[in-house]
Write an enzyme that holds these catalytic residues in place. Sequence first.
Site, PDB file in Angstrom:
ATOM      1  N   HIS A  74     -67.255  21.269  12.623  1.00 49.82           N
ATOM      2  CA  HIS A  74     -67.363  22.493  13.423  1.00 49.82           C
ATOM      3  C   HIS A  74     -66.311  23.481  12.925  1.00 49.82           C
ATOM      4  O   HIS A  74     -65.165  23.107  12.674  1.00 49.82           O
ATOM      5  CB  HIS A  74     -67.136  22.174  14.906  1.00 49.82           C
ATOM      6  CG  HIS A  74     -67.234  23.398  15.758  1.00 49.82           C
ATOM      7  ND1 HIS A  74     -68.450  23.958  16.091  1.00 49.82           N
ATOM      8  CD2 HIS A  74     -66.279  24.191  16.319  1.00 49.82           C
ATOM      9  CE1 HIS A  74     -68.234  25.051  16.816  1.00 49.82           C
ATOM     10  NE2 HIS A  74     -66.931  25.209  16.975  1.00 49.82           N
ATOM     11  N   GLU A  98     -63.574  23.462   4.876  1.00 50.19           N
ATOM     12  CA  GLU A  98     -64.600  22.476   5.266  1.00 50.19           C
ATOM     13  C   GLU A  98     -64.999  21.623   4.070  1.00 50.19           C
ATOM     14  O   GLU A  98     -65.178  20.407   4.180  1.00 50.19           O
ATOM     15  CB  GLU A  98     -65.849  23.178   5.801  1.00 50.19           C
ATOM     16  CG  GLU A  98     -65.649  23.878   7.133  1.00 50.19           C
ATOM     17  CD  GLU A  98     -66.957  24.447   7.693  1.00 50.19           C
ATOM     18  OE1 GLU A  98     -68.033  23.883   7.457  1.00 50.19           O
ATOM     19  OE2 GLU A  98     -66.885  25.480   8.386  1.00 50.19           O
TER      20      GLU A  98
HETATM   21  C1  GRF Z   1     -70.441  25.233   8.806  1.00 52.64           C
HETATM   22  O1  GRF Z   1     -69.588  26.312   9.048  1.00 52.64           O
HETATM   23  C2  GRF Z   1     -70.222  24.129   9.800  1.00 52.64           C
HETATM   24  O2  GRF Z   1     -68.917  24.062  10.257  1.00 52.64           O
HETATM   25  C3  GRF Z   1     -71.146  24.517  10.932  1.00 52.64           C
HETATM   26  O3  GRF Z   1     -72.280  25.067  10.301  1.00 52.64           O
HETATM   27  C4  GRF Z   1     -71.905  25.604   9.034  1.00 52.64           C
HETATM   28  C5  GRF Z   1     -72.810  24.971   8.032  1.00 52.64           C
HETATM   29  O4  GRF Z   1     -72.691  25.539   6.759  1.00 52.64           O
HETATM   30  N1  GRF Z   1     -71.431  23.376  11.777  1.00 52.64           N
HETATM   31  P1  GRF Z   1     -73.466  24.913   5.516  1.00 52.64           P
HETATM   32  O5  GRF Z   1     -74.950  24.837   5.893  1.00 52.64           O
HETATM   33  O6  GRF Z   1     -72.900  23.566   5.214  1.00 52.64           O
HETATM   34  O7  GRF Z   1     -73.246  25.897   4.407  1.00 52.64           O
END
Ligand code: GRF
Length: 193
Positions: A109, A174
């Site tokens: 998240h 991330e």
């Molecule tokens: C990310 O920012 C994640 O934290 C949220 O949704 C987004 C997904 O991005 N849950 P992606 O599809 O991996 O580019």
Amino acid sequence: MKKIVVLISGGGSNLEAIAKACQIGNVPATIELVISNQPNVKGLDRAKKFHLMSKVIEHQKFNSRDKFDQALLNQILPIEPDLVVLAGFMRILSKDFTDALSGKLINIHPSLLPDFPGAHAHRDAIAARASKSGCTVHFVDSGMDSGPIIMQKEVEVLSSDDEDSLAEKVKKQEHILYPQVIDLFSAGEIESP
Ligand code: GRF
């Protein structure tokens, strides 16, 4: 080798970061299946690029959450995955689903939970004039962005940041954090709740 299933709804940049880490041997796991609840999303192209098996299960085609979740489980459980990874999967899952995968279901998240849960984490962080934000990997329960926190990474929020610049900064983190957590999980270093 640990077996992973990845669930997506969109862009799949986290999927790509995880696939890359597995491919170059940084994470001792294989992505056995990618499931998207949306057809024609970039994440499915990314799955193809990494030669990953993928399936589309459209939630609109089911007349209840339970039936959709059951259809997901029917694909996931025979694989006997060690870990099911939600990577931008934009559906709330029923208790039956989260119970069936208890201790093996994780999500990322884009905020420092418990701050700013929900679909507009960056907008909310900026509106609250937070000086820090970041990302959180957590075990999933049937709540919205709830469940025990595994690990977080922080970024600074500048007064010049808008939703897009913050999202970009957080995504970079991330893409480091998610493979790192999966690696630790694979090594047995993360205790299931
Ligand atoms: C990310 O920012 C994640 O934290 C949220 O949704 C987004 C997904 O991005 N849950 P992606 O599809 O991996 O580019």
